[in-house]
Write a protein that holds these residues in place. Structure first.
Motif, PDB file in Angstrom:
ATOM      1  N   ASP A 120       0.811  -1.222   0.000  1.00  0.00           N
ATOM      2  CA  ASP A 120       0.000   0.000   0.000  1.00  0.00           C
ATOM      3  C   ASP A 120       0.841   1.267   0.000  1.00  0.00           C
ATOM      4  O   ASP A 120       0.292   2.369   0.018  1.00  0.00           O
ATOM      5  N   ARG A 178       0.121   4.020  -2.668  1.00  0.00           N
ATOM      6  CA  ARG A 178      -1.219   4.597  -2.539  1.00  0.00           C
ATOM      7  C   ARG A 178      -1.339   5.478  -1.296  1.00  0.00           C
ATOM      8  O   ARG A 178      -2.020   6.494  -1.309  1.00  0.00           O
ATOM      9  N   ARG A 179      -0.636   5.107  -0.230  1.00  0.00           N
ATOM     10  CA  ARG A 179      -0.766   5.824   1.042  1.00  0.00           C
ATOM     11  C   ARG A 179       0.433   6.721   1.366  1.00  0.00           C
ATOM     12  O   ARG A 179       0.583   7.171   2.495  1.00  0.00           O
TER      13      ARG A 179
END
Length: 158
Positions: free
Chosen positions: A99, A102-103
């Protein structure tokens, strides 16, 4: 391996191939002796290992990490959330490796970033992803949380 020279089959063993390679290199390089050539290839290997070791950020020890944390560095734990919940560094933020792109907006780019995982093997790929997004001042905790815990430093659960 078989090679046909003027219609005569010739079998070349691996050892013969290496001898031929050494002979061929010595003819091409002429005045450079084999020892110099060995040092050249050893130097190439060392440079490759050093470049690979810096992949994703600078490796730091547990003691260097605690010093950076005390100066305000942020700790990003890239393990899965269930691993993170079983124990992590105080104040660490959990952003799993898959992730991280995306984060990445959850990471403060102005502060040093310490990436950690279980053994220090997954953090470099997260560091590379962050570097591609323009993050700098990235550090990888050598040995990961295993080394952290083995040193006697605390892990907390939330």
């Amino acid at each position: 391996m078989f090679i046909r020279l003027q219609n005569l089959p010739v079998c070349i063993s691996t050892q013969s191939a290496f001898k031929f390679f050494d002979f061929f290199i010595s003819i091409i390089l002429g005045s450079i002796n084999k020892l110099t050539l060995d040092w050249f290839f050893l130097s190439l290997i060392i440079l490759y290992v050093k470049a690979f070791a810096k992949r994703g950020g600078q490796r730091i020890s547990v003691h260097e990490a605690t010093s950076l944390i005390n100066k305000g560095a942020q700790v990003i734990d890239v393990r899965d959330s269930n691993e993170f919940e079983s124990g992590h560094i105080t104040g660490a933020k959990n952003i799993p490796n898959n992730d991280i792109e995306r984060r990445s907006n959850e990471i403060i780019s102005e502060k040093p970033i310490i990436l950690t995982c279980a053994l220090g093997q997954n953090s470099p790929s997260a560091g590379e992803k962050l570097q591609e997004q323009g993050f700098k001042d990235i550090y990888i905790l050598s040995g990961g949380l295993t080394t952290w815990a083995d040193t006697g430093l605390p892990l907390v659960t939330d």
